[in-house]
Design a protein around this motif. Structure first.
Motif, PDB file in Angstrom:
ATOM      1  N   ALA A 196       0.833  -1.212   0.000  1.00 19.27           N
ATOM      2  CA  ALA A 196       0.000   0.000   0.000  1.00 19.27           C
ATOM      3  C   ALA A 196       0.864   1.258   0.000  1.00 19.27           C
ATOM      4  O   ALA A 196       0.574   2.222  -0.729  1.00 19.27           O
ATOM      5  CB  ALA A 196      -0.937  -0.021   1.203  1.00 19.27           C
ATOM      6  N   ASP A 197       1.898   1.268   0.795  1.00 21.81           N
ATOM      7  CA  ASP A 197       2.773   2.450   0.856  1.00 21.81           C
ATOM      8  C   ASP A 197       3.470   2.699  -0.470  1.00 21.81           C
ATOM      9  O   ASP A 197       3.562   3.845  -0.942  1.00 21.81           O
ATOM     10  CB  ASP A 197       3.816   2.273   1.964  1.00 21.81           C
ATOM     11  CG  ASP A 197       3.231   2.370   3.364  1.00 21.81           C
ATOM     12  OD1 ASP A 197       2.088   2.858   3.499  1.00 21.81           O
ATOM     13  OD2 ASP A 197       3.922   1.953   4.322  1.00 21.81           O
ATOM     14  N   SER A 239       0.949   3.847  -3.117  1.00 20.82           N
ATOM     15  CA  SER A 239       0.525   5.211  -2.808  1.00 20.82           C
ATOM     16  C   SER A 239       1.602   6.202  -3.225  1.00 20.82           C
ATOM     17  O   SER A 239       1.299   7.251  -3.818  1.00 20.82           O
ATOM     18  CB  SER A 239       0.223   5.328  -1.314  1.00 20.82           C
ATOM     19  OG  SER A 239      -0.250   6.621  -1.005  1.00 20.82           O
ATOM     20  N   LEU A 297      -2.789   4.653  -6.257  1.00 13.71           N
ATOM     21  CA  LEU A 297      -3.986   4.406  -5.456  1.00 13.71           C
ATOM     22  C   LEU A 297      -4.934   5.603  -5.437  1.00 13.71           C
ATOM     23  O   LEU A 297      -5.791   5.714  -4.558  1.00 13.71           O
ATOM     24  CB  LEU A 297      -3.590   4.032  -4.014  1.00 13.71           C
ATOM     25  CG  LEU A 297      -2.784   2.743  -3.847  1.00 13.71           C
ATOM     26  CD1 LEU A 297      -2.511   2.485  -2.372  1.00 13.71           C
ATOM     27  CD2 LEU A 297      -3.502   1.553  -4.467  1.00 13.71           C
ATOM     28  N   LYS A 298      -4.844   6.459  -6.435  1.00 10.90           N
ATOM     29  CA  LYS A 298      -5.682   7.661  -6.466  1.00 10.90           C
ATOM     30  C   LYS A 298      -7.041   7.423  -7.116  1.00 10.90           C
ATOM     31  O   LYS A 298      -7.938   8.248  -6.971  1.00 10.90           O
ATOM     32  CB  LYS A 298      -4.941   8.774  -7.205  1.00 10.90           C
ATOM     33  CG  LYS A 298      -3.730   9.310  -6.464  1.00 10.90           C
ATOM     34  CD  LYS A 298      -3.063  10.448  -7.228  1.00 10.90           C
ATOM     35  CE  LYS A 298      -1.874  11.011  -6.453  1.00 10.90           C
ATOM     36  NZ  LYS A 298      -1.198  12.111  -7.204  1.00 10.90           N
ATOM     37  N   SER A 311      -7.828   3.179   2.649  1.00 10.79           N
ATOM     38  CA  SER A 311      -7.259   4.159   3.575  1.00 10.79           C
ATOM     39  C   SER A 311      -6.307   5.104   2.866  1.00 10.79           C
ATOM     40  O   SER A 311      -6.101   6.243   3.305  1.00 10.79           O
ATOM     41  CB  SER A 311      -6.530   3.445   4.722  1.00 10.79           C
ATOM     42  OG  SER A 311      -7.434   2.677   5.489  1.00 10.79           O
ATOM     43  N   ALA A 312      -5.749   4.635   1.746  1.00  9.68           N
ATOM     44  CA  ALA A 312      -4.854   5.483   0.954  1.00  9.68           C
ATOM     45  C   ALA A 312      -5.616   6.317  -0.077  1.00  9.68           C
ATOM     46  O   ALA A 312      -4.998   7.044  -0.858  1.00  9.68           O
ATOM     47  CB  ALA A 312      -3.810   4.619   0.260  1.00  9.68           C
TER      48      ALA A 312
END
Length: 413
Positions: free
Chosen positions: A122-123, A126, A131-132, A158-159
């Motif tokens: 995820a990091d 992102s 992840l937009k 969450s992102a």
């Protein structure tokens, strides 16, 4: 650098990439077009079939039923705006990424993650800006399980991402094969024939089902065939009434009906074939039912052509069984897609069935591969006539996987 890390990241294994870089680039282009059509900006691929299709990655352990701490979180991310993918992987499989894949961007989980890479994935995505928008997960894949998939969804949402089910993207793209894939399937068909012919050589009373299964596996392996995605069943006696039965130590007896279902596998592409045998001369009415059931293959041969409407095919097949008064004695009549498979399933996504409207308005277009399956119960619960042949639809012809082996009941004297 620890010696452990030196091995993981610096060892240079012999390369075993299944297809050319151009082939994989074409696949990525097709996937991105399908994503755009579906309104998906980023697709995170977790099924073994999808990861293999995109990159060539293959492994013997996918963490599907492992300790809860060893989660199935490796995968491949594809974005519609980028002509590369990102492969997220545990460092323990770093050597495999250099053996089998065409990866240009492989990112390994931190040591501290202990195989759980969700936060890292995820990091990283992102930070890339992936992840937009809308992110697809393969929610119908066997991996990761629901608990892990839910955690991926929470992390991506969450992102800032909107998470949807992207299971059909790769399944649909893989339906039509490239010329390179079709050549691989032809080799898989040859291997299926090798396995079935070996079965015919070793079938006899007093032999265990497992022995026959082992001989089939060995014969295929000696010709370069790989391990099948499902255990190939050898089912004797009344166990043949259940074609998904398990092969055991049962010793076959004179008079038994034996059903054998094999797959030839080359570069993970499967081609399926099944035949039914009688250990000794069967009763006349048993032989008659099998003969009339197998005659449907004459109908199949006569109507097959590229772009054959599936509804037409279904109707002609059903008409044969109605004419022969066998329809009410059937198990299942139909077929499904052949192609890339990993344990524990070689059944592809595309399916057709005379009793179903699913895909009935589609056609068998060039570049597709399916099997055709016949299940008809014999008189007096003797056994089941079980015959499968796989079909390859090319631009100008249709070919059969195992035309050199009789479709009728095969008597072993």
């Amino acid at each position: 650098m620890d010696y452990r890390d030196e091995v993981y990241f610096n060892a240079q294994p012999d390369r075993e990439v299944a297809f050319s870089e151009e082939e994989y680039a074409q696949r990525l282009t097709c996937i991105r077009k399908a994503m755009a059509k579906a309104g998906i900006d980023c697709l995170f691929l977790s099924s073994p079939e999808s990861m293999y299709y995109v990159s060539g990655y293959r492994c013997m352990w996918y963490h599907t039923e492992s300790p809860l701490e060893w989660t199935a979180t490796n995968g491949i991310a594809v974005h519609i705006d980028h002509d590369k993918y990102i492969h997220f992987e545990t460092e323990r499989e770093a050597v495999l990424t250099r053996t089998f894949t065409v990866d240009t961007d492989t990112r390994y989980f931190p040591k501290s993650s202990y195989r759980d890479g969700i936060g890292f994935v995820a990091d990283e995505l992102s930070a890339e800006g992936w992840l937009k928008g809308t992110v697809g997960l393969e929610m119908s894949a066997m991996r990761p399980n629901r608990a892990v998939s839910d955690r991926f969804q929470v992390a991506f949402e969450s992102a800032g991402a909107k998470v949807v089910d992207g299971s059909l993207i790769l399944r649909d793209v893989r339906w039509v094969k490239s010329p390179a894939e079709m050549e691989v399937l032809k080799e898989s068909a040859r291997l299926a024939s090798v396995g079935m012919k070996r079965a015919m050589e070793v079938l006899r009373p007093g032999v265990m089902e497992l022995e026959v299964q082992g001989e089939i596996t060995l014969a295929i392996a000696k010709e370069g065939g790989e391990q099948q995605a499902q255990i190939m069943p050898v089912l004797s006696g009344k166990k043949s009434l259940a074609t998904h039965g398990y092969t055991t130590r049962r010793k076959m007896q004179a008079g038994d009906i034996v059903c054998i279902d094999v797959c030839g596998v080359h570069n993970r592409y499967h081609m399926n074939a099944a035949r039914t045998f009688s250990l000794g001369e069967p009763a006349d009415d048993v032989k008659d039912v099998c003969h009339r059931a197998s005659n449907v293959m004459d109908i199949v041969k006569d109507c097959l052509r590229p772009n054959l409407p599936i509804r037409e095919f279904n109707e002609k097949v059903k008409a044969h069984y109605d004419k022969e008064d066998l329809w009410d004695s059937r198990g299942w009549i139909g077929g499904y897609e052949m192609g890339i498979s990993f344990p524990s399933d070689w059944v592809g996504n595309f399916v057709y069935d005379p009793l179903s409207e699913k895909n009935a308005d589609c056609v068998f277009e060039p570049g597709t591969a399916v099997n055709h399956e016949i299940q008809v119960f014999m008189p007096r619960h003797t056994g089941q006539f079980f015959m499968i042949e796989s079909l390859l639809f090319e631009e100008d012809k249709v070919s059969f996987a195992t035309p050199d082996i009789s479709y009728d009941l095969i008597v072993i004297e």
